[in-house]
Scaffold this motif. Structure first.
Motif, PDB file in Angstrom:
ATOM      1  N   ILE A 133      -4.810 -14.735  -7.410  1.00 37.03           N
ATOM      2  CA  ILE A 133      -6.011 -14.355  -6.404  1.00 37.03           C
ATOM      3  C   ILE A 133      -6.535 -14.675  -5.654  1.00 37.03           C
ATOM      4  O   ILE A 133      -7.122 -15.038  -6.062  1.00 37.03           O
ATOM      5  N   THR A 134      -6.027 -14.589  -4.244  1.00 35.66           N
ATOM      6  CA  THR A 134      -6.383 -16.046  -3.633  1.00 35.66           C
ATOM      7  C   THR A 134      -6.724 -14.881  -1.880  1.00 35.66           C
ATOM      8  O   THR A 134      -5.626 -14.345  -1.650  1.00 35.66           O
ATOM      9  N   LEU A 135      -7.323 -15.617  -1.038  1.00 32.72           N
ATOM     10  CA  LEU A 135      -7.811 -14.980  -0.186  1.00 32.72           C
ATOM     11  C   LEU A 135      -7.585 -15.885   1.027  1.00 32.72           C
ATOM     12  O   LEU A 135      -8.252 -16.830   1.279  1.00 32.72           O
ATOM     13  N   PRO A 136      -6.833 -15.405   2.075  1.00 33.73           N
ATOM     14  CA  PRO A 136      -7.187 -16.377   3.589  1.00 33.73           C
ATOM     15  C   PRO A 136      -8.139 -16.728   4.163  1.00 33.73           C
ATOM     16  O   PRO A 136      -9.637 -15.989   3.842  1.00 33.73           O
ATOM     17  N   GLU A 137      -8.637 -18.011   4.616  1.00 32.02           N
ATOM     18  CA  GLU A 137      -9.627 -18.439   5.042  1.00 32.02           C
ATOM     19  C   GLU A 137     -10.143 -17.104   5.914  1.00 32.02           C
ATOM     20  O   GLU A 137     -11.434 -16.378   6.503  1.00 32.02           O
ATOM     21  N   ARG A 138      -9.354 -16.815   7.084  1.00 26.70           N
ATOM     22  CA  ARG A 138      -9.808 -15.476   7.746  1.00 26.70           C
ATOM     23  C   ARG A 138      -9.434 -14.019   7.500  1.00 26.70           C
ATOM     24  O   ARG A 138      -9.342 -12.933   8.193  1.00 26.70           O
ATOM     25  N   GLY A 139      -9.956 -14.191   5.952  1.00 26.23           N
ATOM     26  CA  GLY A 139      -9.244 -12.819   5.250  1.00 26.23           C
ATOM     27  C   GLY A 139      -9.759 -10.919   6.110  1.00 26.23           C
ATOM     28  O   GLY A 139     -10.792 -11.264   5.642  1.00 26.23           O
ATOM     29  N   ARG A 140      -8.819 -10.494   5.441  1.00 28.01           N
ATOM     30  CA  ARG A 140     -10.299  -9.175   5.424  1.00 28.01           C
ATOM     31  C   ARG A 140     -10.346  -8.753   4.565  1.00 28.01           C
ATOM     32  O   ARG A 140      -8.827  -8.528   4.028  1.00 28.01           O
ATOM     33  N   VAL A 141     -11.225  -7.947   3.793  1.00 28.59           N
ATOM     34  CA  VAL A 141     -11.178  -7.189   2.656  1.00 28.59           C
ATOM     35  C   VAL A 141     -11.457  -5.832   2.752  1.00 28.59           C
ATOM     36  O   VAL A 141     -13.203  -5.922   3.293  1.00 28.59           O
ATOM     37  N   LEU A 142     -11.630  -5.140   1.675  1.00 30.19           N
ATOM     38  CA  LEU A 142     -12.029  -3.978   1.826  1.00 30.19           C
ATOM     39  C   LEU A 142     -12.575  -3.420   0.054  1.00 30.19           C
ATOM     40  O   LEU A 142     -12.376  -3.527  -0.366  1.00 30.19           O
ATOM     41  N   ASP A 143     -13.615  -3.302   0.294  1.00 26.84           N
ATOM     42  CA  ASP A 143     -14.307  -2.588  -1.218  1.00 26.84           C
ATOM     43  C   ASP A 143     -14.570  -1.335  -0.966  1.00 26.84           C
ATOM     44  O   ASP A 143     -14.852  -0.575  -0.093  1.00 26.84           O
ATOM     45  N   LEU A 144     -14.226  -0.823  -1.423  1.00 29.89           N
ATOM     46  CA  LEU A 144     -13.814   0.360  -1.706  1.00 29.89           C
ATOM     47  C   LEU A 144     -15.294   0.914  -2.737  1.00 29.89           C
ATOM     48  O   LEU A 144     -15.620   0.693  -3.747  1.00 29.89           O
ATOM     49  N   ALA A 145     -15.708   2.512  -2.720  1.00 29.87           N
ATOM     50  CA  ALA A 145     -17.120   2.191  -3.644  1.00 29.87           C
ATOM     51  C   ALA A 145     -17.589   1.692  -3.824  1.00 29.87           C
ATOM     52  O   ALA A 145     -17.809   1.479  -4.936  1.00 29.87           O
ATOM     53  N   CYS A 146     -18.321   1.413  -2.637  1.00 31.56           N
ATOM     54  CA  CYS A 146     -18.948  -0.182  -3.003  1.00 31.56           C
ATOM     55  C   CYS A 146     -20.043  -0.389  -3.173  1.00 31.56           C
ATOM     56  O   CYS A 146     -21.011  -1.279  -3.988  1.00 31.56           O
ATOM     57  N   GLY A 147     -20.995   0.508  -3.245  1.00 35.00           N
ATOM     58  CA  GLY A 147     -22.457   0.947  -4.457  1.00 35.00           C
ATOM     59  C   GLY A 147     -23.069   0.274  -2.361  1.00 35.00           C
ATOM     60  O   GLY A 147     -22.998   0.058  -2.091  1.00 35.00           O
ATOM     61  N   PRO A 148     -23.796  -0.409  -3.499  1.00 42.29           N
ATOM     62  CA  PRO A 148     -24.753  -1.075  -2.922  1.00 42.29           C
ATOM     63  C   PRO A 148     -24.159  -2.411  -1.927  1.00 42.29           C
ATOM     64  O   PRO A 148     -25.610  -3.388  -1.646  1.00 42.29           O
ATOM     65  N   GLY A 149     -23.204  -2.755  -2.550  1.00 45.26           N
ATOM     66  CA  GLY A 149     -22.671  -3.709  -1.654  1.00 45.26           C
ATOM     67  C   GLY A 149     -22.851  -5.016  -1.946  1.00 45.26           C
ATOM     68  O   GLY A 149     -22.997  -6.324  -1.809  1.00 45.26           O
ATOM     69  N   GLN A 199     -19.054 -16.095   0.201  1.00 50.14           N
ATOM     70  CA  GLN A 199     -19.214 -17.755  -0.313  1.00 50.14           C
ATOM     71  C   GLN A 199     -17.280 -17.682   0.394  1.00 50.14           C
ATOM     72  O   GLN A 199     -17.041 -18.732   0.314  1.00 50.14           O
ATOM     73  N   TYR A 200     -17.130 -16.493   1.238  1.00 51.79           N
ATOM     74  CA  TYR A 200     -16.007 -16.705   2.654  1.00 51.79           C
ATOM     75  C   TYR A 200     -16.501 -16.589   3.733  1.00 51.79           C
ATOM     76  O   TYR A 200     -16.058 -15.274   4.633  1.00 51.79           O
ATOM     77  N   PRO A 201     -17.308 -17.338   4.518  1.00 51.19           N
ATOM     78  CA  PRO A 201     -18.255 -16.883   5.506  1.00 51.19           C
ATOM     79  C   PRO A 201     -16.988 -16.813   6.894  1.00 51.19           C
ATOM     80  O   PRO A 201     -17.600 -15.883   7.771  1.00 51.19           O
ATOM     81  N   LYS A 202     -16.033 -17.181   6.583  1.00 47.04           N
ATOM     82  CA  LYS A 202     -14.708 -16.827   8.017  1.00 47.04           C
ATOM     83  C   LYS A 202     -14.138 -15.308   7.819  1.00 47.04           C
ATOM     84  O   LYS A 202     -13.388 -15.214   8.742  1.00 47.04           O
ATOM     85  N   ALA A 203     -14.637 -14.776   6.396  1.00 47.36           N
ATOM     86  CA  ALA A 203     -13.867 -14.067   6.218  1.00 47.36           C
ATOM     87  C   ALA A 203     -14.142 -12.040   6.274  1.00 47.36           C
ATOM     88  O   ALA A 203     -15.824 -13.209   7.585  1.00 47.36           O
ATOM     89  N   GLU A 204     -13.785 -11.537   6.998  1.00 49.80           N
ATOM     90  CA  GLU A 204     -14.234  -9.888   6.720  1.00 49.80           C
ATOM     91  C   GLU A 204     -14.227  -9.409   6.255  1.00 49.80           C
ATOM     92  O   GLU A 204     -13.238  -9.004   5.313  1.00 49.80           O
ATOM     93  N   VAL A 205     -15.319  -8.935   5.514  1.00 51.18           N
ATOM     94  CA  VAL A 205     -15.474  -7.598   4.088  1.00 51.18           C
ATOM     95  C   VAL A 205     -16.666  -6.826   4.688  1.00 51.18           C
ATOM     96  O   VAL A 205     -17.690  -6.510   5.234  1.00 51.18           O
ATOM     97  N   ILE A 206     -15.252  -5.826   4.788  1.00 54.44           N
ATOM     98  CA  ILE A 206     -15.520  -4.176   4.623  1.00 54.44           C
ATOM     99  C   ILE A 206     -16.169  -3.487   3.370  1.00 54.44           C
ATOM    100  O   ILE A 206     -14.800  -2.879   2.656  1.00 54.44           O
ATOM    101  N   GLY A 207     -16.674  -2.376   2.931  1.00 52.19           N
ATOM    102  CA  GLY A 207     -17.384  -1.500   2.739  1.00 52.19           C
ATOM    103  C   GLY A 207     -17.176  -0.387   2.486  1.00 52.19           C
ATOM    104  O   GLY A 207     -17.948  -0.527   3.875  1.00 52.19           O
TER     105      GLY A 207
END
Length: 305
Positions: free
Chosen positions: A41-57, A66-74
């Motif tokens: 499991i690897t994440l591109p430097e500028r990857g986009r991530v979706l966290d389902l049912a993220c709770g408090p995040g 950890q991945y400041p250039k990635a976009e993370v959506i919860g």
């Protein structure tokens, strides 16, 4: 606007539940060996991530750090936890972390091929069995070719406390009565053995399984954290158990007190097993219809120790 239907057995707006989920986030990440410990499991430097049912995040916020250039959506059904997660992102200066109110059992408001990775942990607490194929179809739609879906679930603890085992037995049976269990007899949640097949049926390839076990016996580093998680969770789930006719409030309180006492005994032994299932959306050139893929290939899930 009408509030989305909520099948979570604990009031998600309860302040005690918010505190419990905040601690559980950290406990799970540490106990599983990190944010993305699975091989392959690897994440591109500028990857986009979706966290389902993220709770408090917690997981999403740490990944964004950890991945400041990635976009993370919860996303989560609870407005309170989403507001908390947004406040945490703002206070930590994490401009790449975003949180939205959504119900994962309904179509999600994102475009096709939007994400490199979709993550979720412990959704068995609210997911209906019939909702899993629909959600995994959404994950397939939302992932880019080659993207990864990563799901972590549990069947509950194994421990030497009779009262704790009995309390969990009531919880499992209540989920069965509520129609929120894959178990054939209501003795466990039942999600773990069927999850790899569900992921394959959705069209994902290279489906693998990795087990994690958190020991929380008395005297271990994780004991107090897991004990506190159950201390709060057992109390907060009592209205659900009463509603499902499992016991009276007084009976539950007596069993609760006995479980709390036994979990603090010097000879208390316990494990919390978890499984993580992950798979890849096929590359664009190899994509077939998801519903025919399992019939053609019938791959086996590979189990990691």
């Amino acid at each position: 606007m009408a509030e989305p239907e909520n099948t979570y057995p604990i009031d998600p707006e309860n302040a005690g539940e918010l505190a419990r989920l905040m601690q559980q986030d950290r406990l799970l990440t540490e106990g599983m060996g990190g944010l993305l410990p699975e091989p392959g499991i690897t994440l591109p430097e500028r990857g986009r991530v979706l966290d389902l049912a993220c709770g408090p995040g917690g997981w999403a916020l740490e990944l964004a750090f950890q991945y400041p250039k990635a976009e993370v959506i919860g996303i989560d059904i609870s407005r309170q936890v989403i507001e908390y997660a947004r406040a945490q992102a703002w206070s930590r200066g994490l401009e790449n972390a975003h949180f939205e109110v959504m119900n994962v059992m309904e179509p999600l408001a994102f475009e096709d091929g939007s994400f490199d990775l979709i993550n979720a942990r412990l959704m068995c607490a609210f997911m209906l069995p019939g909702a899993w194929p629909k959600l995994l179809a959404e994950c397939y739609r939302l992932l880019k070719p080659g993207g990864i879906v990563r799901l972590t679930e549990t069947e509950g603890p194994w421990c030497s406390s009779l009262a704790t085992e009995q309390y969990w037995g009531l919880i499992y049976e209540a989920f069965k009565r509520a129609g929120q269990s894959f178990s054939p007899n209501g003795r466990r949640m039942g999600i773990s053995p069927v999850l790899p097949r569900l992921v394959r049926q959705a069209g994902f390839e290279e489906v693998r399984v990795r087990s994690s076990i958190i020991e929380w016996s008395m005297g271990t580093e994780a004991h107090y954290a897991v004990f506190k998680d159950y201390l709060l969770g057992f109390e907060l789930i009592q209205p659900f158990l009463v509603k499902m006719g499992m016991a009276t409030k007084e009976e539950l309180q007596r069993l609760y007190q006995q479980a709390v006492a036994e979990m603090q005994q010097d000879d208390f032994c316990a494990l919390w097993p978890l499984i993580t299932v992950w798979g890849h959306k096929p590359p664009a050139a190899d994509e077939d219809e998801p519903e025919t893929r399992e019939e053609e290939a019938q791959p086996r899930a590979e189990v990691e120790g």
